[in-house]
Design a protein around this motif. Structure first.
Motif, PDB file in Angstrom:
ATOM      1  N   LEU A 344       0.791  -1.357  -0.031  1.00 24.61           N
ATOM      2  CA  LEU A 344      -0.048   0.101   0.131  1.00 24.61           C
ATOM      3  C   LEU A 344       0.835   1.297   0.028  1.00 24.61           C
ATOM      4  CD1 LEU A 344      -2.720  -1.094   2.484  1.00 24.61           C
ATOM      5  CD2 LEU A 344      -2.669  -1.238   0.132  1.00 24.61           C
ATOM      6  N   LEU A 345       2.075   1.067   0.583  1.00 23.66           N
ATOM      7  CA  LEU A 345       2.937   2.234   0.538  1.00 23.66           C
ATOM      8  C   LEU A 345       4.363   2.049  -0.010  1.00 23.66           C
ATOM      9  CD1 LEU A 345       2.308   3.964   3.984  1.00 23.66           C
ATOM     10  CD2 LEU A 345       1.807   4.894   1.633  1.00 23.66           C
ATOM     11  N   PRO A 346       5.146   2.925  -0.620  1.00 24.50           N
ATOM     12  CA  PRO A 346       6.457   2.464  -1.170  1.00 24.50           C
ATOM     13  C   PRO A 346       7.391   2.205   0.070  1.00 24.50           C
ATOM     14  CG  PRO A 346       5.969   4.858  -1.100  1.00 24.50           C
ATOM     15  CD  PRO A 346       4.848   4.438  -0.778  1.00 24.50           C
ATOM     16  N   ARG A 347       8.504   1.412  -0.144  1.00 20.10           N
ATOM     17  CA  ARG A 347       9.451   1.158   0.536  1.00 20.10           C
ATOM     18  C   ARG A 347      10.169   2.187   1.547  1.00 20.10           C
ATOM     19  NH1 ARG A 347      10.726  -1.981  -3.673  1.00 20.10           N
ATOM     20  NH2 ARG A 347      12.045  -0.104  -4.255  1.00 20.10           N
ATOM     21  N   MET A 348      10.196   2.313   2.778  1.00 19.14           N
ATOM     22  CA  MET A 348      10.771   3.348   3.579  1.00 19.14           C
ATOM     23  C   MET A 348      12.062   2.724   4.433  1.00 19.14           C
ATOM     24  SD  MET A 348       7.460   5.451   4.844  1.00 19.14           S
ATOM     25  CE  MET A 348       6.036   5.836   3.801  1.00 19.14           C
ATOM     26  N   LYS A 349      13.055   3.624   4.718  1.00 19.46           N
ATOM     27  CA  LYS A 349      14.009   3.418   5.701  1.00 19.46           C
ATOM     28  C   LYS A 349      13.482   2.838   6.716  1.00 19.46           C
ATOM     29  CE  LYS A 349      18.063   6.013   3.504  1.00 19.46           C
ATOM     30  NZ  LYS A 349      18.763   7.156   3.976  1.00 19.46           N
ATOM     31  N   LEU A 350      13.895   1.588   7.182  1.00 18.48           N
ATOM     32  CA  LEU A 350      13.246   0.982   8.535  1.00 18.48           C
ATOM     33  C   LEU A 350      14.377   0.324   9.230  1.00 18.48           C
ATOM     34  CD1 LEU A 350      10.210  -1.067   8.533  1.00 18.48           C
ATOM     35  CD2 LEU A 350      12.172  -2.163   9.738  1.00 18.48           C
ATOM     36  N   ARG A 351      14.628   0.569  10.567  1.00 16.28           N
ATOM     37  CA  ARG A 351      15.560   0.155  11.240  1.00 16.28           C
ATOM     38  C   ARG A 351      14.944  -0.537  12.545  1.00 16.28           C
ATOM     39  NH1 ARG A 351      17.985   4.855  12.545  1.00 16.28           N
ATOM     40  NH2 ARG A 351      17.887   5.043  14.460  1.00 16.28           N
ATOM     41  N   GLN A 352      15.422  -1.662  12.860  1.00 15.15           N
ATOM     42  CA  GLN A 352      15.270  -2.324  14.000  1.00 15.15           C
ATOM     43  C   GLN A 352      16.132  -1.608  15.208  1.00 15.15           C
ATOM     44  OE1 GLN A 352      12.286  -4.906  12.771  1.00 15.15           O
ATOM     45  NE2 GLN A 352      13.428  -5.170  14.993  1.00 15.15           N
ATOM     46  N   THR A 353      15.363  -1.408  16.284  1.00 18.72           N
ATOM     47  CA  THR A 353      16.033  -0.790  17.561  1.00 18.72           C
ATOM     48  C   THR A 353      16.123  -1.532  18.774  1.00 18.72           C
ATOM     49  OG1 THR A 353      13.553   0.092  18.312  1.00 18.72           O
ATOM     50  CG2 THR A 353      14.970   1.569  16.846  1.00 18.72           C
ATOM     51  N   SER A 354      15.829  -2.949  18.435  1.00 17.53           N
ATOM     52  CA  SER A 354      16.091  -3.851  19.438  1.00 17.53           C
ATOM     53  C   SER A 354      16.088  -5.218  19.092  1.00 17.53           C
ATOM     54  CB  SER A 354      14.859  -3.906  20.553  1.00 17.53           C
ATOM     55  OG  SER A 354      14.996  -4.957  21.376  1.00 17.53           O
ATOM     56  N   ALA A 355      17.204  -5.749  19.594  1.00 28.99           N
ATOM     57  CA  ALA A 355      17.805  -7.122  19.171  1.00 28.99           C
ATOM     58  C   ALA A 355      16.732  -8.166  19.836  1.00 28.99           C
ATOM     59  CB  ALA A 355      19.112  -7.380  19.497  1.00 28.99           C
ATOM     60  N   GLY A 608      -2.626   5.342 -19.244  1.00 26.09           N
ATOM     61  CA  GLY A 608      -2.431   5.480 -17.787  1.00 26.09           C
ATOM     62  C   GLY A 608      -2.996   6.016 -16.987  1.00 26.09           C
ATOM     63  N   MET A 609      -2.475   6.554 -15.839  1.00 30.30           N
ATOM     64  CA  MET A 609      -3.199   7.393 -14.949  1.00 30.30           C
ATOM     65  C   MET A 609      -2.840   8.927 -15.466  1.00 30.30           C
ATOM     66  SD  MET A 609      -1.399   5.956 -11.301  1.00 30.30           S
ATOM     67  CE  MET A 609       0.208   6.522 -11.859  1.00 30.30           C
ATOM     68  N   PRO A 610      -3.922   9.917 -14.711  1.00 25.57           N
ATOM     69  CA  PRO A 610      -3.737  11.245 -15.223  1.00 25.57           C
ATOM     70  C   PRO A 610      -2.415  11.717 -15.023  1.00 25.57           C
ATOM     71  CG  PRO A 610      -5.633  11.007 -13.789  1.00 25.57           C
ATOM     72  CD  PRO A 610      -4.895   9.528 -13.940  1.00 25.57           C
ATOM     73  N   PHE A 611      -2.009  12.708 -15.982  1.00 31.11           N
ATOM     74  CA  PHE A 611      -0.556  13.010 -15.926  1.00 31.11           C
ATOM     75  C   PHE A 611      -0.034  13.561 -14.529  1.00 31.11           C
ATOM     76  CE2 PHE A 611       2.914  16.264 -16.777  1.00 31.11           C
ATOM     77  CZ  PHE A 611       3.690  15.507 -17.676  1.00 31.11           C
ATOM     78  N   TRP A 612      -0.749  14.339 -13.714  1.00 29.63           N
ATOM     79  CA  TRP A 612      -0.207  14.797 -12.439  1.00 29.63           C
ATOM     80  C   TRP A 612      -0.054  13.482 -11.522  1.00 29.63           C
ATOM     81  CZ3 TRP A 612      -2.784  13.280  -8.043  1.00 29.63           C
ATOM     82  CH2 TRP A 612      -4.368  12.796  -8.300  1.00 29.63           C
ATOM     83  N   GLN A 613      -0.936  12.544 -11.906  1.00 32.17           N
ATOM     84  CA  GLN A 613      -0.657  11.378 -10.828  1.00 32.17           C
ATOM     85  C   GLN A 613       0.371  10.603 -11.390  1.00 32.17           C
ATOM     86  OE1 GLN A 613      -4.303   9.055 -10.674  1.00 32.17           O
ATOM     87  NE2 GLN A 613      -3.926   8.565  -8.335  1.00 32.17           N
ATOM     88  N   ASP A 614       0.728  10.514 -12.649  1.00 33.57           N
ATOM     89  CA  ASP A 614       1.958   9.912 -13.051  1.00 33.57           C
ATOM     90  C   ASP A 614       3.223  10.525 -12.528  1.00 33.57           C
ATOM     91  OD1 ASP A 614       0.887   8.173 -14.852  1.00 33.57           O
ATOM     92  OD2 ASP A 614       1.029   9.248 -16.681  1.00 33.57           O
ATOM     93  N   LEU A 615       3.075  11.770 -12.284  1.00 35.56           N
ATOM     94  CA  LEU A 615       4.336  12.634 -11.675  1.00 35.56           C
ATOM     95  C   LEU A 615       4.536  12.213 -10.388  1.00 35.56           C
ATOM     96  CD1 LEU A 615       3.898  16.021 -13.313  1.00 35.56           C
ATOM     97  CD2 LEU A 615       5.512  14.408 -14.266  1.00 35.56           C
ATOM     98  N   LEU A 616       3.260  12.053  -9.577  1.00 35.35           N
ATOM     99  CA  LEU A 616       3.215  11.846  -8.019  1.00 35.35           C
ATOM    100  C   LEU A 616       3.717  10.350  -7.918  1.00 35.35           C
ATOM    101  CD1 LEU A 616       2.735  12.335  -5.298  1.00 35.35           C
ATOM    102  CD2 LEU A 616       0.212  11.762  -5.652  1.00 35.35           C
ATOM    103  N   PHE A 617       3.359   9.472  -8.836  1.00 35.91           N
ATOM    104  CA  PHE A 617       3.844   8.132  -8.601  1.00 35.91           C
ATOM    105  C   PHE A 617       5.429   8.051  -8.818  1.00 35.91           C
ATOM    106  CE2 PHE A 617       4.862   3.954 -10.580  1.00 35.91           C
ATOM    107  CZ  PHE A 617       4.694   3.070  -9.629  1.00 35.91           C
ATOM    108  N   ILE A 618       5.764   8.669  -9.785  1.00 33.38           N
ATOM    109  CA  ILE A 618       7.528   8.826 -10.274  1.00 33.38           C
ATOM    110  C   ILE A 618       8.024   9.180  -9.142  1.00 33.38           C
ATOM    111  CG2 ILE A 618       9.156   9.757 -11.742  1.00 33.38           C
ATOM    112  CD1 ILE A 618       6.980   9.613 -14.195  1.00 33.38           C
ATOM    113  N   PHE A 619       7.703  10.397  -8.423  1.00 33.02           N
ATOM    114  CA  PHE A 619       8.251  10.797  -7.307  1.00 33.02           C
ATOM    115  C   PHE A 619       8.277   9.798  -6.020  1.00 33.02           C
ATOM    116  CE2 PHE A 619       7.835  12.787  -2.967  1.00 33.02           C
ATOM    117  CZ  PHE A 619       8.953  13.618  -3.029  1.00 33.02           C
TER     118      PHE A 619
END
Length: 647
Positions: A344-355, A608-619
């Motif tokens: 549902l969302l793009p990958r983001m930087k994720l860090r485990q803070t506890s072993a 495809g999608m509307p042009f503005w939505q293409d730009l948002l997806f590419i971002f």
């Protein structure tokens, strides 16, 4: 609230002994009930304030209190504790867990179910910025009630103190909360004991307050107050904000400790405190009538506390609200992790803070966005009363979503007859819609805030899901079956090189683009070639024995599938080491290269999608975290091969 990262991911075993169950119950007090447990700071005051325009009479105090008590009984006890906690996804709850369970029960990833899950997740982020701002600000406002101190503190200083607390709270997120999480339960137990004791003392100011348990006071209030009654009902809903955490945290504590905590500690403490506030207000009303003084709505929670104890209570309330805020923040981290795993969302930087704590994750991007949102609310609204109107919409909206998903579960998973399912779910749904409608009336007072936040997040989710589906369709249309490619290369083999090549691909049937580009440009084929697809299952966790499946195609190629639950963090090299292809040789880290296709996207105005939505997806696509980091692939073993795609 989905506060998934403060304790070990227990998936609690019912065979736990009594000591473990008590420890889990104590932990739940700090994580599960932190939000709803701090509602007495402002809920009764705000609800009574909505009825105070033409003065307050005793019947209105009893009516507002009756609405609050029955909201706790019907929404929290009946809907969440007794019903929704049974609709779990392998022990996990929360809106995305319910969405995944509903998808599995319906045997398809229907657009409506995805839309419901996305809407619930989007609304949660609105709750995620309002809870810290409102709860901590309401606690700090208690400084105004301290004798000989309140006259020397102004609104600006209260806002500054709240902002400083928020800076400290959000800056410590990257270090994890494992070191202090064990204190959350005892502090909240002290909090519930304190609010229960203060309420119990003041109940004797007006013992007739127990009449508020009769629902006819709530009904009469609503019948006699028209539109004003709906505004009061919207404020009354503040008493149950945080109820969604009961299901969201089942995977960490188990259903029994949460139920035990609610019935043995939290509900009695909340009920006693609200009864105490009501009795105190009745006594003040009688005193004002006897002396001819004006009766006005006050900060009933802190005014109940004896003067010498008010400063310690402000300190305890501040600690309790910080714990509640911490639970919401870590819940946002966990919800985001689930949303990424579910696509549902793009990958983001994720860090485990506890072993040692499996759910303890930190997402710097989400932390920064929440902090900015909280600070805007603190400085923009300036008081808890001004902010209260913004609170209910996101919570009631999420509750409507969970009820609709629960209908799919009882109908498809539990196999209830349609009539029985409708008859059972309809009262809960009507109650949620009624509360949602009451809160919608307060859009102009501040309710637009969570709607704007949810709308923005919803747009990002819709764009990402639609864009990925479009990109996958383009790749699939250009793909060649891996079996066909294997036959072609068997007939005319290219130059061979030693080692293992892992080609990542979202398409389980076609040949990976990285493989085709490698053959086209480098004109070589490794000794062993594996087309790997990483999939997220609609379950929170996957049995390690079912994690990896590998299917040989011929002497050169194999197809592998790694499956993770939506609560798990992928580790591709570790899990591929379990592979034993036909030659019975393990996939060793040394000599293994990972090939990843990287597309450069170009927008199109005509497809495809509307042009503005293409730009948002590419971002979003360009700024997604590196897949090698997300999948824990060593960077020095990665080869990226790019192509250009017009969407």
């Amino acid at each position: 609230m989905e506060a998934d990262a403060l304790v070990p991911a227990a998936n609690v075993d019912p065979t736990h002994g009594g000591h473990s169950q008590l420890a889990l119950t104590l932990g739940a007090l700090g994580v599960v009930f932190g939000d709803i447990g701090t509602s007495p700071l402002y809920a009764f005051r705000e609800a009574l304030g909505q009825a105070a325009a033409d003065g307050i009479v005793a019947g209105e105090i009893l009516g507002v209190l009756s609405l609050a008590l029955w909201a706790l009984i019907l929404v929290v006890t009946c809907k969440y504790v007794l019903f929704l906690m049974r609709a779990d996804n392998n022990g996990e709850g929360g809106v995305l867990a319910l969405m995944a369970l509903a998808q599995r029960a319906a045997r398809k990833r229907g657009r409506l179910l995805v839309a419901l899950g996305a809407a619930g997740a989007a609304l949660f982020y609105g709750d995620g910025i309002i809870t810290p701002a409102l709860s901590v600000l309401s606690a700090v406002e208690g400084l105004k009630t301290i004798p000989a101190f309140g006259h020397h503190i102004n609104r600006g200083e209260i806002i500054l103190i709240t902002a400083l607390l928020m800076v400290v709270l959000f800056s410590m997120q990257g270090r994890g909360t494992a070191a202090v999480a064990r204190l959350f339960g005892p502090i909240c137990l002290l909090w519930f004991g304190a609010i229960a004791a203060i309420g119990l003392i003041h109940i004797f100011d007006a013992p007739e307050i127990f009449a508020a348990f009769s629902p006819h006071y709530a009904v009469l209030f609503m019948l006699n107050h028209g539109i004003t009654g709906l505004f009061v009902l919207g404020a009354v809903f503040l008493t149950v904000t945080g109820a969604e955490a009961l299901t969201a945290d089942m995977g960490h504590f188990g259903a029994k400790p949460i139920r035990r905590g609610w019935f043995a500690v939290v509900f009695p403490a909340l009920a006693l405190n609200y009864l105490g506030q009501g009795a105190f207000a009745l006594a003040q009303l009688e005193h004002a009538a006897a002396t001819g003084a004006n009766f006005t709505n006050q900060d009933w929670f802190f005014m109940m506390v004896p003067g010498p104890l008010r400063a310690p209570m402000v300190l305890l309330a501040t600690m309790a609200t910080i714990i509640a805020s911490q639970a919401v923040i870590t819940g946002a981290f966990s919800l985001t992790q689930q949303a990424i795993q579910l696509g549902l969302l793009p990958r983001m930087k994720l860090r485990q803070t506890s072993a040692h704590m499996a759910g303890q994750v930190f997402l710097p991007g989400i932390n920064r966005l929440l902090f900015v949102g909280v600070m805007i609310l603190v400085f923009g609204f300036g008081s808890s009363s001004a902010m209260a109107a913004a609170y209910g919409i996101s919570v009631t909206g999420t509750m409507v979503v969970t009820t609709l998903l629960a209908f799919v579960i009882v109908r498809r998973s539990w196999q209830w007859r349609l009539g029985l399912a409708v008859a059972f779910i309809a009262p809960f749904l009507l109650l949620d819609i009624f509360f949602f409608g009451a809160n919608i009336l307060r859009v102009y007072e501040g309710g637009w805030v969570p709607l704007v936040v949810a709308g923005g997040v919803g747009l990002l989710i819709e764009t990402w899901v639609r864009g990925r589906k479009l990109l996958h369709a383009i790749d699939k249309a250009q793909a060649i079956a891996l079996e066909e490619l294997a036959r072609m290369l068997s007939a005319r083999p290219p130059e061979r090189v030693p080692g293992t090549a892992i080609f990542l691909s979202a398409d389980r049937d076609g040949a990976p683009n990285a493989l085709l580009h490698n053959l086209k440009h480098n004109k070589i084929l490794h000794e062993r070639n594996i087309a790997l697809t990483v999939r997220t299952a609609p379950t929170p966790f996957v049995d390690p024995d079912e994690r990896l499946s590998i299917l040989p195609i011929d002497a050169n190629f194999s197809r592998a599938l790694l499956t993770y639950g939506f609560m798990e963090t992928p580790d591709v090299p570790r899990d591929l080491s379990l592979a034993r292809p036909r030659d019975d040789k393990a996939i060793e880290p040394v000599g293994t290269s990972y090939f990843i296709g990287r597309s450069t996207l170009r927008p199109s105005k005509h497809s495809g999608m509307p042009f503005w939505q293409d730009l948002l997806f590419i971002f979003l696509y360009r700024n997604a975290a590196d897949p090698t980091d997300f999948l824990r692939i060593p960077p020095n073993r990665v080869v990226e091969l790019g192509s250009q795609t017009t969407i």
